[in-house]
Design a protein around this motif. Sequence first.
Motif, PDB file in Angstrom:
ATOM      1  N   LEU A  31      49.710  42.342  50.517  1.00 43.97           N
ATOM      2  CA  LEU A  31      49.783  41.579  51.778  1.00 43.97           C
ATOM      3  C   LEU A  31      48.450  40.551  51.621  1.00 43.97           C
ATOM      4  O   LEU A  31      48.746  39.219  52.240  1.00 43.97           O
ATOM      5  N   ASP A  32      47.490  41.126  51.188  1.00 44.37           N
ATOM      6  CA  ASP A  32      46.296  39.902  51.389  1.00 44.37           C
ATOM      7  C   ASP A  32      46.535  38.888  50.300  1.00 44.37           C
ATOM      8  O   ASP A  32      46.400  37.640  50.561  1.00 44.37           O
ATOM      9  N   ASN A  33      47.213  39.110  49.271  1.00 43.21           N
ATOM     10  CA  ASN A  33      47.357  38.127  48.296  1.00 43.21           C
ATOM     11  C   ASN A  33      48.639  37.275  48.560  1.00 43.21           C
ATOM     12  O   ASN A  33      48.400  36.077  48.291  1.00 43.21           O
ATOM     13  N   LEU A  34      49.482  37.902  49.518  1.00 44.71           N
ATOM     14  CA  LEU A  34      50.880  36.724  50.122  1.00 44.71           C
ATOM     15  C   LEU A  34      50.023  36.000  50.995  1.00 44.71           C
ATOM     16  O   LEU A  34      50.430  34.796  50.931  1.00 44.71           O
ATOM     17  N   GLU A  35      49.030  36.508  51.761  1.00 40.73           N
ATOM     18  CA  GLU A  35      48.255  35.752  52.685  1.00 40.73           C
ATOM     19  C   GLU A  35      47.634  34.357  52.277  1.00 40.73           C
ATOM     20  O   GLU A  35      47.435  33.344  52.741  1.00 40.73           O
ATOM     21  N   ARG A  36      47.330  34.799  50.803  1.00 41.22           N
ATOM     22  CA  ARG A  36      46.622  33.394  49.942  1.00 41.22           C
ATOM     23  C   ARG A  36      47.275  32.379  50.201  1.00 41.22           C
ATOM     24  O   ARG A  36      47.042  30.964  49.985  1.00 41.22           O
ATOM     25  N   PHE A  37      48.649  32.516  50.178  1.00 43.49           N
ATOM     26  CA  PHE A  37      49.620  31.482  50.174  1.00 43.49           C
ATOM     27  C   PHE A  37      50.393  31.204  51.454  1.00 43.49           C
ATOM     28  O   PHE A  37      51.408  30.403  51.360  1.00 43.49           O
ATOM     29  N   ASN A  38      49.914  31.815  52.403  1.00 39.77           N
ATOM     30  CA  ASN A  38      50.551  31.808  53.737  1.00 39.77           C
ATOM     31  C   ASN A  38      51.789  32.237  53.656  1.00 39.77           C
ATOM     32  O   ASN A  38      52.715  31.804  54.364  1.00 39.77           O
ATOM     33  N   MET A  59      56.611  35.906  42.181  1.00 33.76           N
ATOM     34  CA  MET A  59      56.646  36.470  40.942  1.00 33.76           C
ATOM     35  C   MET A  59      55.299  36.263  40.133  1.00 33.76           C
ATOM     36  O   MET A  59      54.772  37.125  39.314  1.00 33.76           O
ATOM     37  N   LEU A  60      54.709  35.068  40.697  1.00 33.22           N
ATOM     38  CA  LEU A  60      53.354  34.973  39.932  1.00 33.22           C
ATOM     39  C   LEU A  60      52.221  36.005  40.600  1.00 33.22           C
ATOM     40  O   LEU A  60      51.457  36.623  39.717  1.00 33.22           O
ATOM     41  N   LEU A  61      52.389  36.296  41.915  1.00 30.99           N
ATOM     42  CA  LEU A  61      51.497  37.418  42.336  1.00 30.99           C
ATOM     43  C   LEU A  61      51.865  38.708  41.597  1.00 30.99           C
ATOM     44  O   LEU A  61      50.789  39.592  41.335  1.00 30.99           O
ATOM     45  N   ARG A  62      53.006  39.006  41.527  1.00 36.55           N
ATOM     46  CA  ARG A  62      53.404  40.442  40.699  1.00 36.55           C
ATOM     47  C   ARG A  62      52.881  40.344  39.184  1.00 36.55           C
ATOM     48  O   ARG A  62      52.368  41.332  38.928  1.00 36.55           O
ATOM     49  N   ALA A  63      52.819  39.175  38.557  1.00 37.90           N
ATOM     50  CA  ALA A  63      52.511  39.101  37.357  1.00 37.90           C
ATOM     51  C   ALA A  63      50.938  39.148  37.386  1.00 37.90           C
ATOM     52  O   ALA A  63      50.365  39.853  36.498  1.00 37.90           O
ATOM     53  N   CYS A  64      50.059  38.837  38.353  1.00 40.34           N
ATOM     54  CA  CYS A  64      48.764  38.692  38.563  1.00 40.34           C
ATOM     55  C   CYS A  64      48.285  40.180  38.733  1.00 40.34           C
ATOM     56  O   CYS A  64      47.187  40.465  38.789  1.00 40.34           O
ATOM     57  N   ASP A  97      42.995  32.005  40.622  1.00 36.97           N
ATOM     58  CA  ASP A  97      42.004  31.964  39.019  1.00 36.97           C
ATOM     59  C   ASP A  97      41.343  33.357  39.209  1.00 36.97           C
ATOM     60  O   ASP A  97      40.919  33.829  37.893  1.00 36.97           O
ATOM     61  N   ASP A  98      41.058  34.081  40.141  1.00 38.09           N
ATOM     62  CA  ASP A  98      40.170  35.312  39.984  1.00 38.09           C
ATOM     63  C   ASP A  98      41.032  36.606  39.678  1.00 38.09           C
ATOM     64  O   ASP A  98      40.724  37.562  39.424  1.00 38.09           O
ATOM     65  N   LEU A  99      42.532  36.210  39.487  1.00 37.64           N
ATOM     66  CA  LEU A  99      43.348  37.401  39.431  1.00 37.64           C
ATOM     67  C   LEU A  99      43.942  37.292  37.939  1.00 37.64           C
ATOM     68  O   LEU A  99      44.543  38.515  37.853  1.00 37.64           O
TER      69      LEU A  99
END
Length: 121
Positions: A31-38, A59-64, A97-99
């Motif tokens: 949820l925090d990572n989804l929030e990065r992209f609103n 998909m990008l968040l899943r890969a990261c 870029d931190d992920l």
Amino acid sequence: MISNLDNWLNISLIKQYHQNMPEDRACRLALDNLERFNLAPIAQLRPSALDDRQRFLVMLLRACAVPDAHLAIDRPFLLLPGENDGSFLMDHLAMLDDLYTECRIFDFSHLKDRYHTGHGA
């Protein structure tokens, strides 16, 4: 992505599987990572309910979510058909870029100008 899972679960499942992370912690991180992209409002939707941009970002968040992720993005304009250049892709990669450790983008050489970079072949 797994089509019958909500987006947050598609992302958190990777942490649970690869790092044996407890479900509640993996969910919070997703949820925090989804929030990065609103994108928190789409967390409980299925991938089929998303537009091309949203689906790509999930998909990008899943890969990261894989530890020390090395990303390989193959012909991103097939995944993002409405994009005229690589700015959407590059901007969102920069936000994560931190992920990930490394990202390689593979595309046709005649599309290299879309990326506004000196790299390509």
